[in-house]
Scaffold this motif. Structure first.
Motif, short mmCIF file in Angstrom:
data_model
loop_
_atom_site.label_atom_id
_atom_site.label_comp_id
_atom_site.label_asym_id
_atom_site.label_seq_id
_atom_site.Cartn_x
_atom_site.Cartn_y
_atom_site.Cartn_z
N TYR A 59 0.82 -1.22 0.00
CA TYR A 59 0.00 0.00 0.00
C TYR A 59 0.86 1.27 0.00
O TYR A 59 0.41 2.34 0.41
N PRO A 66 -2.09 6.09 8.45
CA PRO A 66 -2.67 6.97 7.43
C PRO A 66 -4.10 6.55 7.08
O PRO A 66 -4.38 5.35 6.92
N LYS A 77 -5.61 6.90 4.33
CA LYS A 77 -5.61 6.28 3.00
C LYS A 77 -5.32 4.79 3.09
O LYS A 77 -5.93 3.98 2.38
N HIS A 117 -8.45 3.00 4.34
CA HIS A 117 -9.42 2.91 3.25
C HIS A 117 -9.04 1.79 2.29
O HIS A 117 -9.89 0.99 1.87
N GLU A 118 -7.78 1.72 1.91
CA GLU A 118 -7.35 0.75 0.89
C GLU A 118 -7.46 -0.69 1.37
O GLU A 118 -7.88 -1.57 0.62
N THR A 156 -7.01 18.07 8.84
CA THR A 156 -5.85 18.04 9.75
C THR A 156 -6.26 17.86 11.20
O THR A 156 -5.44 17.53 12.05
N VAL A 160 -14.12 8.48 0.19
CA VAL A 160 -13.38 8.37 -1.07
C VAL A 160 -14.32 8.01 -2.22
O VAL A 160 -14.31 8.64 -3.29
N SER A 184 -10.06 13.51 -0.70
CA SER A 184 -8.68 13.08 -0.51
C SER A 184 -8.46 12.76 0.97
O SER A 184 -8.97 13.45 1.84
N LEU A 185 -7.68 11.71 1.22
CA LEU A 185 -7.36 11.34 2.61
C LEU A 185 -5.89 11.62 2.92
O LEU A 185 -5.35 11.09 3.91
N ASP A 186 -5.26 12.44 2.11
CA ASP A 186 -3.82 12.68 2.26
C ASP A 186 -3.44 13.22 3.63
O ASP A 186 -2.37 12.92 4.15
N ASN A 187 -4.29 14.02 4.24
CA ASN A 187 -3.96 14.63 5.54
C ASN A 187 -4.70 13.99 6.71
O ASN A 187 -4.79 14.56 7.79
N PHE A 191 -5.02 11.11 9.49
CA PHE A 191 -4.26 10.12 10.26
C PHE A 191 -5.13 9.65 11.43
O PHE A 191 -5.87 10.43 12.02
#
Length: 699
Positions: A210, A236, A238, A241-242, A279, A326, A332-335, A337
């Motif tokens: 991942y 994370p 993300k 989710h994955e 955040t 998503v 976006s799940l970039d930020n 945690f």
């Protein structure tokens, strides 16, 4: 000596043939029923409905599958194709897999385009089922209160063929923007699971797959010889989710899966935080709690590289909401945690351990005891009754057999793993025949329609039925634990015989149309209707059913008659028969329909006082026996048992230090030889029962 693959394959096929003959069905049909039961036990599929269809559709294509199911916890539709062959040494090829897969996709294609009415009669239940699937595949928005969308498609091929060595992997595909996952359950895979001695296949999560070099973690250093390791980590969003999108509800421990299926709504707060304040997610969210059977760390011990048999035991809604954000909102799940507490269980009794962890991890949520019923002492009581009560010999047999209560998933087969000789396995199966195995979910179904008279709850599927059953049993257990005695057990076995026999009667009836896919609903409604109409003060002759281990003639006749009326009733309602059976209004309507019993059936009813008197006598006898056995059990339990009980009670803050002192008296008996007084014995036993009711079960 360990069983070879060839021996396993031969024995497996022989069992299918023999059991099919006993059940009066074909090996093909029996294999499908058996394998679906196995997959249900492993948590691979939930409440599958057998629906064999094969029809031509547009452009000469064939659409076919043999069973379907919905997984509400991860929003997926599951189709199952049966590729059984009554032979050995047969290989499943990639071409055959592609053909089965495409035929299932063809059905979904016709459903998605709303074309099924061209191939199915308007009265066919599968038309309304297919239309519902098509409608749900079109939903691409979030209805926060009732999200009925389908986000993923799972295609399962079940077969007793060997999987070709050339097939290394099955890449996932897309259908109308939804992930299509193909899963093969072959004889080879069943053998591998058998060899492992495990109840289900473990999921292994490797972080590098991942895009992560590892998950930074801190190991909790605690004193004492603990049967677990604990880690704290930041994961994370993300990544969560994955892994959830790939493995779905298999990641969710059973209690959590049931909770999401029954009450799961996308959390508005989680969704708004992801959208507006990503955040802040770490600060606002309580995080997730997980268990694993094994963890692989980096050389310095500061990064998790892989986790085996990962189960989310608290935070399932958080995880599902991340995936929904998503897929539905394209966020976006970039930020994002998420805090994670990971418990690596080293205990041999892995399943019991994670169930207990789940119970206490979820104690802050709106999760009722009934949702965590798998831990309830009722199951151990019922299992003990099953181990002590022999069933009368019946049919051509001259030997008594026993009913086997499977209180934990896959335990019936697990017990057979211990035997190295075929003769030992044969003896076990002879003593506990496979058709006399009762799973927890089955007991809930039998009891709910025969005792609680709620066939609508039975029709809602095993998880919802179990929740309904759990509330009533827990209430009964709290008020009168002695009611769970020999007579209670025998009555429950009679309910099982009644349900299984009715199922067979309906299946073989000339009036039953198999394409209607309503058999389980007809069975439940027929049983509840029949019992609800019995005059006050009377009941079925359960003594006769127990003695014969089958239905007596007048009951057999009456069940077929009332089942026929049930079938006609649901046909008149129209639409999806199984959906109609789930409605309480349908049951109330059917309950009011007049029905007249035959004279023979009325004559064979017995005075309910006879059964009640027996039950009361059993309860009184149980109470006396329990009182006499208390001292023996306290003495025989041993030092290690009482010390483990004390540790669990203190760790969970359930017992006081005064109660600890009493339990220590019990732990010292075999060392000092000093027996506590009768009054102390009673208090020790009460403390033990208090701990057991709180879910503290140590062996």
């Amino acid at each position: 000596m360990e069983q070879t693959f060839e021996e396993f394959e031969t024995e497996f096929l022989d069992d299918i043939r023999i059991n099919a003959q006993i059940d009066g069905t074909t090996p093909d049909d029996y294999f499908l029923t058996d394998i679906l039961s196995r997959l249900s036990s492993m948590g691979e599929i939930s409440d599958p409905q057998i629906t064999p269809i094969q029809k031509r559709c547009r452009n000469g294509r064939i659409m076919s599958f043999d069973a379907y199911a919905f997984d509400e916890s991860d929003k997926s539709i599951v189709l199952v194709s049966n590729d059984f062959v009554d032979d050995l040494n047969t290989v499943l090829t990639k071409t055959q897999i592609e053909q089965s897969k495409q035929r299932m996709i063809n059905f979904l294609d016709e459903a998605y385009d709303n074309k099924l009415n061209q191939y199915f009669d308007v009265t066919d239940s599968l038309l309304s089922i297919g239309n519902d699937i098509g409608r749900r595949m079109h939903i691409d928005y979030i209805n926060l209160d009732d999200d009925k969308s389908i986000d993923k498609i799972k295609l399962i091929i079940v077969t007793n063929k060997r999987l070709s060595d050339r097939i290394k992997s099955l890449p996932s595909e897309q259908f109308q923007g939804k992930k299509v996952e193909v899963n093969i359950w072959s004889i080879s895979r069943l053998y591998e699971l058998y060899q492992s001695g495990k109840e289900r296949e473990p999921i292994i999560i490797e972080t590098k797959k991942y895009g992560l070099d590892g998950i930074p973690c801190i190991k909790a250093e605690m004193s004492g010889n603990l049967d677990y390791d604990a880690y704290l980590a930041i994961v994370p969003g993300k990544f969560l989710h994955e892994i959830y999108y790939e493995h779905g509800s298999r990641l969710l421990e059973g209690n959590v899966r049931a909770f999401l299926s029954n009450r799961g709504k996308i959390n508005k707060g989680i969704r708004l935080t992801i959208k507006n304040e990503p955040t802040k997610f770490f600060t606002y969210n309580n995080g997730i709690a997980c268990t694993a059977s094994k963890v692989y760390l980096s050389d310095d011990g500061h990064n998790i590289l892989a986790m085996e048999d990962l189960q989310i035991i608290n935070g399932g809604q958080t995880t599902a909401s991340l995936t929904s954000a998503v897929l539905k909102d394209h966020m976006s799940l970039d930020n994002i945690f998420v805090p994670m507490k990971l418990t690596v269980v080293k205990n041999d009794d892995y399943d019991s351990m994670i169930q207990n962890i789940s119970k206490y991890a979820n104690s802050q949520n709106k999760v009722k005891d009934s949702d965590l019923f798998s831990n309830h002492p009722f199951h151990r009581v019922f299992e003990n009754l099953a181990k002590t009560i022999q069933a009368p010999a019946h049919g051509d047999s001259v030997n008594n057999t026993m009913w086997y209560y499977e209180r934990s998933r896959g335990k019936y087969e697990q017990e057979q793993f211990k035997f190295t000789k075929k003769s030992e396995r044969d003896y076990f199966v002879k003593k506990f025949p496979k058709n006399q195995v009762i799973k927890k979910e089955d007991l809930a179904k039998y009891y709910t329609c025969a005792e609680l008279l709620r066939p609508d709850q039975v029709s809602k599927g095993s998880e919802k039925c179990m929740s309904f059953f759990a509330e009533r049993i827990d209430d009964k257990y709290q008020k009168s634990p002695d009611a769970f005695n020999n007579q209670f057990f025998k009555n429950c076995i009679c309910y099982a015989i009644l349900f299984k026999s009715t199922d067979k009667i309906v299946k073989n009836a000339s009036w039953y149309i198999s394409e209607s896919y309503t058999k389980s609903g007809v069975v439940a409604y027929a049983i509840s209707k029949l019992i609800s109409l019995i005059p006050d003060g009377y009941c079925l002759d359960y003594n006769m059913i127990w003695k014969k281990q089958e239905l007596y003639p007048s009951l057999n006749f009456e069940i077929e008659k009332i089942a026929h009326e049930t079938f006609n009733f649901v046909q008149e309602l129209g639409g999806n028969g199984m959906e109609q059976f789930k409605k309480e209004e349908s049951w109330n309507k059917f309950r009011e329909i007049k029905y007249e019993f035959s004279k023979e059936f009325i004559k064979d009813l017995i005075n309910k006082d006879l059964i009640d008197t027996q039950a009361k006598a059993d309860a009184k006898e149980n109470k006396l026996a329990k009182k006499l056995d208390i001292e023996r059990e306290i003495v025989m339990a041993g030092k290690d048992y009482w010390e483990r009980l004390i540790n669990e009670g203190l760790n969970r803050r359930i017992i006081s230090y005064q109660e600890v002192d009493l339990l220590k008296l019990a732990s010292r008996i075999q060392v000092t030889g000093k027996i506590p007084s009768p009054k102390q014995m009673q208090w020790i036993w009460k403390i033990r029962e208090k701990l057991e009711k709180a879910g503290v079960l140590v062996d």
